[in-house]
Design a protein around this motif. Sequence first.
Motif, mmCIF file in Angstrom:
data_model
loop_
_atom_site.group_PDB
_atom_site.id
_atom_site.type_symbol
_atom_site.label_atom_id
_atom_site.label_comp_id
_atom_site.label_asym_id
_atom_site.label_seq_id
_atom_site.Cartn_x
_atom_site.Cartn_y
_atom_site.Cartn_z
ATOM 1 N N TYR A 221 -22.639 -47.461 -5.728
ATOM 2 C CA TYR A 221 -21.449 -48.167 -5.255
ATOM 3 C C TYR A 221 -20.892 -47.502 -4.006
ATOM 4 O O TYR A 221 -20.449 -48.171 -3.064
ATOM 5 N N LEU A 222 -20.941 -46.165 -4.005
ATOM 6 C CA LEU A 222 -20.461 -45.437 -2.835
ATOM 7 C C LEU A 222 -21.313 -45.806 -1.622
ATOM 8 O O LEU A 222 -20.797 -46.087 -0.536
ATOM 9 N N ALA A 223 -22.638 -45.814 -1.821
ATOM 10 C CA ALA A 223 -23.527 -46.156 -0.712
ATOM 11 C C ALA A 223 -23.251 -47.569 -0.203
ATOM 12 O O ALA A 223 -23.153 -47.803 1.012
ATOM 13 N N LEU A 224 -23.078 -48.525 -1.139
ATOM 14 C CA LEU A 224 -22.813 -49.905 -0.723
ATOM 15 C C LEU A 224 -21.532 -49.994 0.092
ATOM 16 O O LEU A 224 -21.481 -50.631 1.150
ATOM 17 N N ASN A 225 -20.483 -49.329 -0.410
ATOM 18 C CA ASN A 225 -19.197 -49.448 0.262
ATOM 19 C C ASN A 225 -19.070 -48.566 1.489
ATOM 20 O O ASN A 225 -18.084 -48.660 2.211
ATOM 21 N N LEU A 226 -20.052 -47.699 1.734
ATOM 22 C CA LEU A 226 -20.103 -46.999 3.006
ATOM 23 C C LEU A 226 -20.895 -47.827 4.013
ATOM 24 O O LEU A 226 -20.568 -47.885 5.196
ATOM 25 N N HIS A 227 -21.943 -48.495 3.513
ATOM 26 C CA HIS A 227 -22.800 -49.243 4.425
ATOM 27 C C HIS A 227 -22.105 -50.479 4.974
ATOM 28 O O HIS A 227 -22.111 -50.720 6.189
ATOM 29 N N ILE A 228 -21.499 -51.269 4.079
ATOM 30 C CA ILE A 228 -20.985 -52.564 4.537
ATOM 31 C C ILE A 228 -19.881 -52.399 5.592
ATOM 32 O O ILE A 228 -20.014 -52.916 6.705
ATOM 33 N N LYS B 114 -10.644 -61.902 4.749
ATOM 34 C CA LYS B 114 -11.711 -61.210 5.464
ATOM 35 C C LYS B 114 -11.137 -60.193 6.447
ATOM 36 O O LYS B 114 -11.755 -59.188 6.740
ATOM 37 N N GLU B 115 -9.936 -60.464 6.948
ATOM 38 C CA GLU B 115 -9.342 -59.525 7.891
ATOM 39 C C GLU B 115 -9.004 -58.199 7.246
ATOM 40 O O GLU B 115 -8.881 -57.188 7.926
ATOM 41 N N VAL B 116 -8.801 -58.198 5.923
ATOM 42 C CA VAL B 116 -8.404 -56.951 5.265
ATOM 43 C C VAL B 116 -9.447 -56.443 4.281
ATOM 44 O O VAL B 116 -9.274 -55.379 3.693
ATOM 45 N N VAL B 117 -10.563 -57.167 4.134
ATOM 46 C CA VAL B 117 -11.515 -56.796 3.086
ATOM 47 C C VAL B 117 -12.116 -55.411 3.333
ATOM 48 O O VAL B 117 -12.404 -54.682 2.390
ATOM 49 N N LEU B 118 -12.299 -55.056 4.610
ATOM 50 C CA LEU B 118 -12.892 -53.739 4.877
ATOM 51 C C LEU B 118 -11.986 -52.631 4.367
ATOM 52 O O LEU B 118 -12.456 -51.597 3.886
ATOM 53 N N LEU B 119 -10.678 -52.852 4.442
ATOM 54 C CA LEU B 119 -9.755 -51.856 3.909
ATOM 55 C C LEU B 119 -9.926 -51.736 2.399
ATOM 56 O O LEU B 119 -9.848 -50.648 1.838
ATOM 57 N N GLY B 120 -10.169 -52.862 1.734
ATOM 58 C CA GLY B 120 -10.418 -52.828 0.301
ATOM 59 C C GLY B 120 -11.667 -52.035 -0.012
ATOM 60 O O GLY B 120 -11.698 -51.222 -0.942
ATOM 61 N N GLU B 121 -12.724 -52.265 0.768
ATOM 62 C CA GLU B 121 -13.972 -51.542 0.518
ATOM 63 C C GLU B 121 -13.819 -50.055 0.788
ATOM 64 O O GLU B 121 -14.382 -49.218 0.089
ATOM 65 N N LEU B 122 -13.007 -49.720 1.791
ATOM 66 C CA LEU B 122 -12.801 -48.300 2.068
ATOM 67 C C LEU B 122 -11.885 -47.674 1.022
ATOM 68 O O LEU B 122 -11.995 -46.484 0.729
ATOM 69 N N LEU B 123 -11.004 -48.475 0.429
ATOM 70 C CA LEU B 123 -10.227 -47.961 -0.703
ATOM 71 C C LEU B 123 -11.178 -47.620 -1.839
ATOM 72 O O LEU B 123 -11.005 -46.605 -2.529
#
Lengths: 421, 332
Positions: free
Chosen positions: A150-157, A92-101
């Motif tokens: 998918y872009l919208a989802l990964n920008l929102h979260i 969870k500490e790095v998941v946001l980096l995955g989503e931004l990738l």
Amino acid sequence: MIRYLLYLLKMARCAVTGGRTYYLWLGFLLLFVAMGGISWAHDLTEGLIVTNMTDHVSWGIGIANFVYFVGVAAGAAVLVVPAYAYVRHDIKEVVLLGELLAVAAITTCLLFIVTDVGRPERLWHLIPGPGILNLPSSLLSWDVVVFNGYLALNLHIPGYLLYRQYLGQKPRPIAYMPFVFVSMIWAVSIHTVTAFLLSGLGSRPFWNTPILAPRFLISAGASGPAILSLILQVIRKNTKLQVRDSVFDYFKSVLRITMPINLFLLGCEVFGEFYTGTLHADSAHYLYFGLHGHNVLPKYIWTAIFLNVASTAVFLIPRLYKRQTIYYVACVCTVVGVWIEKGMGLIFPGFTPNPLGEVIEYTPNAGEIFLNLGVVAFGALLFTLMAKVTISIQTGELHDGPSENRPRADARLAKPATESI
Amino acid sequence: MTTVDRFMAANDKPRQTGTCDCDAQSGCEQAHIAGAVAVPSSTRRQFLAASAAVGASLAAGTACNDPAFQAYFQKHYLQLTEADKKRIFERLEKEVEQTKGVRVKISDPRPLPNVQFAYALNLSVCNGNRRCVEACARENNLPDDPQIRYIRVVELDNVTHHLERGNVYYDHEKVPEPGKYYLPVQCHQCKNPPCVKACPTKATWKEPDGIVVIDYNWCIGCRYCQAACPYHARRFNFAKPNVKPDKINPDQGYLSNRLRPMGVVEKCTFCLHRTRKGRYPACLEACPTGARKFGDLNDPNSEIRKILWEKRVYVLKEELGTEPRFFYFYDD
């Protein structure tokens, strides 16, 4: 509202401030972006005649890269699933980096399309309303829908979670958890739709195989962890973000499943083509062995096979993958190997021979290579800027208000699992 | 001052009063939320007025008379009114006159009622002379630079029907070469066209008389249709097509042989600007051996009906389910 705008300003400022290495990296990427921009300007004025594409091979390195980077974007799900479905706090500490990738990868995909179509100024024709979207029959129309979703989802979260963390407030689960679960499934859909747009064409026997979508998903599950391993290692070495070893162990556990399956699926494809030996196997013949004296591709695909086999061996043998350097070299080999087999090793042979039996070869010229490098550099730049901000917020450096009033950001993550997700 | 205010103070232009950046002449009377600055209502009003003005001008722009503006926002062919078409054709004709110095006439012949066009090709008679290829190029304003040709003639050994064993680049002193036969391929105007299925913007579609057409002003140039076509029938304008003024055919159809722009796809349209007016396609008229047959499947007296009824007719790549309207047959 104003607070949010100020947050955006502070993010922008954070993104462009850093040490000397950081500026050198940004400068390096901007150089490639500029060269790519010049190449695209050349395409726009002279037309795509300046590329090596022809009526025979009308999709080239741009679409090859598009297909590869969709896999990278889908590969972010590799982090999302354990972080939220299995509540692994280390991930969870790095998941946001995955989503931004994923955001950066989707952006590069969209840029590959924009720089490849003949009339980019007419792309508004794809927007339903002012334009016409050919749903449900055109798979490319479906791609437009799923990509933007998918872009919208990964920008929102990440956007929501980072803003709440910046404010020092706990995120409300209802505002992001439903989207997280949707994004897990959506990640599968973006890559499946991309596979379908190729495998649905009866005119291209090399692509018209049901194994294409499974191969895409499995190779995304290989290149995703490999790229993330490399990125997170760089981040671990150069920033204050703590990335635990267990995260890399998780990646190794994924790679040791997806890489062997990828090789197995390759074997299935090769058997189907060469054992049956129909004339439809001409494209496969061209890829692996050359056809009628045309043999530009075989050296690339055999290199890719070698790289994939070697890295699979590393991921399966503990004595090898426990050694950091060997593991990272294997990750690089995976990235290159999967790129070759999924990008150029898939798109170019699909068009060769053409439907009337002519073998017209294609390899990208310098202009195309610089354009593609520029688009990749743009994606890397976007990811760098977003990652810088994310890490600053997660480590508590970037926050709302004076520093002494806010709890340290990672203190929340260290709490026991009894808190609500 | 809060951190925010300090940030603003460090980064904004010098303000007139207090901590608010509104441009009120005297001190700002707006309430300030702790840690944030409310947008003063005067700037909010200005912003709304500006966006209304932009929106109004955009709306007005659609009725605006600037030809470049109109050209950019032109709707799909199937959404155009008769008045729109008249305006568009005039604009296109004027462009050709200005750039090439040639006066052309762009028409828009509609499908004839109850007509289903089809083509048949007599493989016993075709000798590979390629006059059809050149006649098509002249009729349809196909450029020589870069060279675009809708028809490709495949030379095949007598023992095979498989196209991928053929040769398109044959170059003999005399044709036919012994032991070979010749198979011209162009768009088959398939009944179940994979290109129409593939196009993401519906820029290509099947007309009621069976011809698959392209709106060259709607096509975005993605080339997915080219990937989808099993007969290599579609061509992309990689460069600005350069047709010499003395080679331009002035009798043009909007959906067929008018001068196309760079970056769009095109293909054989069975010369609909001719066939919808009762004439034959240019390739048929040019064929010296009489191998080409064209007509209306719905006409019981047509030659094409006779051929389909009496000859052993086949289509290319039938297993793909495209149901072409281009039939090949032999005299036996």
